[in-house]
Design a protein around this motif. Sequence first.
Motif, PDB file in Angstrom:
ATOM      1  N   GLU A 162       0.873  -1.097   0.047  1.00 28.97           N
ATOM      2  CA  GLU A 162      -0.042  -0.012  -0.023  1.00 28.97           C
ATOM      3  C   GLU A 162       0.844   1.229  -0.052  1.00 28.97           C
ATOM      4  O   GLU A 162       0.515   2.277  -0.746  1.00 28.97           O
ATOM      5  CB  GLU A 162      -1.019   0.020   1.318  1.00 28.97           C
ATOM      6  CG  GLU A 162      -1.973  -1.209   1.116  1.00 28.97           C
ATOM      7  CD  GLU A 162      -2.973  -0.813  -0.239  1.00 28.97           C
ATOM      8  OE1 GLU A 162      -3.121   0.171  -0.330  1.00 28.97           O
ATOM      9  OE2 GLU A 162      -3.509  -1.788  -0.467  1.00 28.97           O
ATOM     10  N   ALA A 163       2.190   1.441   0.730  1.00 29.33           N
ATOM     11  CA  ALA A 163       2.928   2.526   0.788  1.00 29.33           C
ATOM     12  C   ALA A 163       3.407   2.630  -0.433  1.00 29.33           C
ATOM     13  O   ALA A 163       3.820   3.864  -0.741  1.00 29.33           O
ATOM     14  CB  ALA A 163       3.874   2.307   1.776  1.00 29.33           C
ATOM     15  N   ASP A 203      -0.485   6.652  -6.095  1.00 29.05           N
ATOM     16  CA  ASP A 203      -1.509   7.998  -5.519  1.00 29.05           C
ATOM     17  C   ASP A 203      -1.040   8.515  -4.253  1.00 29.05           C
ATOM     18  O   ASP A 203      -1.605   9.346  -3.709  1.00 29.05           O
ATOM     19  CB  ASP A 203      -3.051   7.461  -5.580  1.00 29.05           C
ATOM     20  CG  ASP A 203      -3.196   6.532  -4.563  1.00 29.05           C
ATOM     21  OD1 ASP A 203      -2.249   5.578  -4.125  1.00 29.05           O
ATOM     22  OD2 ASP A 203      -4.239   6.257  -3.980  1.00 29.05           O
ATOM     23  N   LEU A 204      -0.039   7.869  -3.474  1.00 26.75           N
ATOM     24  CA  LEU A 204       0.362   8.300  -2.119  1.00 26.75           C
ATOM     25  C   LEU A 204       1.842   9.083  -2.479  1.00 26.75           C
ATOM     26  O   LEU A 204       1.956   9.879  -1.425  1.00 26.75           O
ATOM     27  CB  LEU A 204       0.431   7.287  -1.210  1.00 26.75           C
ATOM     28  CG  LEU A 204      -0.688   6.558  -0.730  1.00 26.75           C
ATOM     29  CD1 LEU A 204      -0.347   5.235  -0.041  1.00 26.75           C
ATOM     30  CD2 LEU A 204      -1.947   7.437  -0.274  1.00 26.75           C
ATOM     31  N   ASN A 245       3.031  11.848  -3.598  1.00 31.41           N
ATOM     32  CA  ASN A 245       3.161  13.072  -3.377  1.00 31.41           C
ATOM     33  C   ASN A 245       2.481  13.863  -2.177  1.00 31.41           C
ATOM     34  O   ASN A 245       2.181  15.196  -2.203  1.00 31.41           O
ATOM     35  CB  ASN A 245       2.763  13.781  -4.574  1.00 31.41           C
ATOM     36  CG  ASN A 245       3.611  13.726  -5.979  1.00 31.41           C
ATOM     37  OD1 ASN A 245       4.749  13.497  -5.635  1.00 31.41           O
ATOM     38  ND2 ASN A 245       3.218  13.512  -7.158  1.00 31.41           N
ATOM     39  N   LYS A 246       1.767  12.880  -1.466  1.00 31.08           N
ATOM     40  CA  LYS A 246       0.846  13.512  -0.291  1.00 31.08           C
ATOM     41  C   LYS A 246       2.000  13.764   0.938  1.00 31.08           C
ATOM     42  O   LYS A 246       2.952  13.081   1.228  1.00 31.08           O
ATOM     43  CB  LYS A 246      -0.055  12.177   0.111  1.00 31.08           C
ATOM     44  CG  LYS A 246      -1.181  12.306  -1.142  1.00 31.08           C
ATOM     45  CD  LYS A 246      -2.245  11.575  -0.855  1.00 31.08           C
ATOM     46  CE  LYS A 246      -3.351  11.302  -1.773  1.00 31.08           C
ATOM     47  NZ  LYS A 246      -3.923  12.730  -2.438  1.00 31.08           N
ATOM     48  N   ASP A 281       3.343  13.782   4.649  1.00 32.68           N
ATOM     49  CA  ASP A 281       3.423  12.533   5.403  1.00 32.68           C
ATOM     50  C   ASP A 281       2.279  12.132   6.323  1.00 32.68           C
ATOM     51  O   ASP A 281       1.662  10.961   6.577  1.00 32.68           O
ATOM     52  CB  ASP A 281       4.762  12.378   6.311  1.00 32.68           C
ATOM     53  CG  ASP A 281       5.919  12.330   5.581  1.00 32.68           C
ATOM     54  OD1 ASP A 281       5.875  11.869   4.369  1.00 32.68           O
ATOM     55  OD2 ASP A 281       7.006  12.749   5.872  1.00 32.68           O
ATOM     56  N   LYS A 323      -0.526  10.873   4.198  1.00 33.67           N
ATOM     57  CA  LYS A 323      -0.109   9.460   3.570  1.00 33.67           C
ATOM     58  C   LYS A 323      -0.555   8.565   4.849  1.00 33.67           C
ATOM     59  O   LYS A 323      -0.959   7.479   4.686  1.00 33.67           O
ATOM     60  CB  LYS A 323       1.274   9.733   3.265  1.00 33.67           C
ATOM     61  CG  LYS A 323       1.655   8.295   2.665  1.00 33.67           C
ATOM     62  CD  LYS A 323       3.176   7.976   2.375  1.00 33.67           C
ATOM     63  CE  LYS A 323       3.483   9.232   1.278  1.00 33.67           C
ATOM     64  NZ  LYS A 323       5.050   8.933   0.891  1.00 33.67           N
ATOM     65  N   ASP A 324      -0.075   9.031   6.138  1.00 33.59           N
ATOM     66  CA  ASP A 324      -0.080   7.746   7.126  1.00 33.59           C
ATOM     67  C   ASP A 324      -1.555   7.526   7.600  1.00 33.59           C
ATOM     68  O   ASP A 324      -1.862   6.467   7.550  1.00 33.59           O
ATOM     69  CB  ASP A 324       0.622   8.420   8.489  1.00 33.59           C
ATOM     70  CG  ASP A 324       2.091   8.643   8.373  1.00 33.59           C
ATOM     71  OD1 ASP A 324       2.652   8.045   7.454  1.00 33.59           O
ATOM     72  OD2 ASP A 324       2.789   9.037   9.050  1.00 33.59           O
ATOM     73  N   ILE A 365      -4.099   7.841   5.331  1.00 31.43           N
ATOM     74  CA  ILE A 365      -4.761   7.046   4.506  1.00 31.43           C
ATOM     75  C   ILE A 365      -4.413   5.570   4.428  1.00 31.43           C
ATOM     76  O   ILE A 365      -5.109   4.721   4.053  1.00 31.43           O
ATOM     77  CB  ILE A 365      -4.231   7.734   2.811  1.00 31.43           C
ATOM     78  CG1 ILE A 365      -4.835   9.001   2.495  1.00 31.43           C
ATOM     79  CG2 ILE A 365      -4.687   6.739   1.729  1.00 31.43           C
ATOM     80  CD1 ILE A 365      -4.345   9.897   1.538  1.00 31.43           C
ATOM     81  N   LEU A 366      -3.038   5.474   4.598  1.00 27.14           N
ATOM     82  CA  LEU A 366      -2.266   4.108   4.901  1.00 27.14           C
ATOM     83  C   LEU A 366      -2.991   3.452   5.830  1.00 27.14           C
ATOM     84  O   LEU A 366      -3.316   2.002   5.544  1.00 27.14           O
ATOM     85  CB  LEU A 366      -0.868   4.218   4.643  1.00 27.14           C
ATOM     86  CG  LEU A 366      -0.055   3.069   4.837  1.00 27.14           C
ATOM     87  CD1 LEU A 366      -0.186   2.446   3.606  1.00 27.14           C
ATOM     88  CD2 LEU A 366       1.559   3.319   5.249  1.00 27.14           C
TER      89      LEU A 366
END
Length: 218
Positions: free
Chosen positions: A127-128, A132-133, A135-136, A138, A141-142, A144-145
């Motif tokens: 997933e990481a 789509d993650l 350029n987000k 941190d 991103k965390d 969403i992850l």
Amino acid sequence: MNISAQMVKELREKTGAGMMDCKKVLEASEGNIDQALEMLRQKGLASANKKSQRVAAEGIVESYIHTGAKIGVLLELNCETDFVARRNEFQSLAKDIAMQVVASPNIEYVSVADIPEEIIVEEKRIEAGREDLANKPDNVKDKILKGRIEKRLKELSLLDQAFIKQSDITVEELIKKHIALLGENIQLKRFEKFVVGGGAPKETNNFADEVAEILQNK
């Protein structure tokens, strides 16, 4: 009214009932804790979680062979006494869960807690690495992850599946309702799915749709 997570947590701690059951009665009582507590007691759900701490060493091994005899399931469902193991409600529960296994092609474990750490690490790595993650920020991103991993792990867990006969509850909630009904701890110990041909690469039928069709025609 808006039912907060804190309200659900408070009611759950007081009663031992499931989260969704707590949320539903809080919504029905418009946030009145005392009224919600009474509603749970009337439904017999207030002590289900407390019973779930008791030893369950009796039970049955249930089997389900899907139409066409191409796929089958064996599972062990435990309770506290042989008396409850012989009850029609308990045996029907075991049969329903066995059908659920057939209808849920992605499940591999009884619960999220049973998923090995190495599987979780691998899912996080996959997933990481999604584009789509990239350029987000941190923190975004965390978040969403975390959500994606929780969703993925629940897809692998039988207890987290929506019950095929009543989609507004999970298999775990179904079991808790039977704990309240039968007055004993009930635990799904293990299951095994058997498919003709094993892992051989070939076209397979959509067993989930077939099970749903059987249920509709009953």
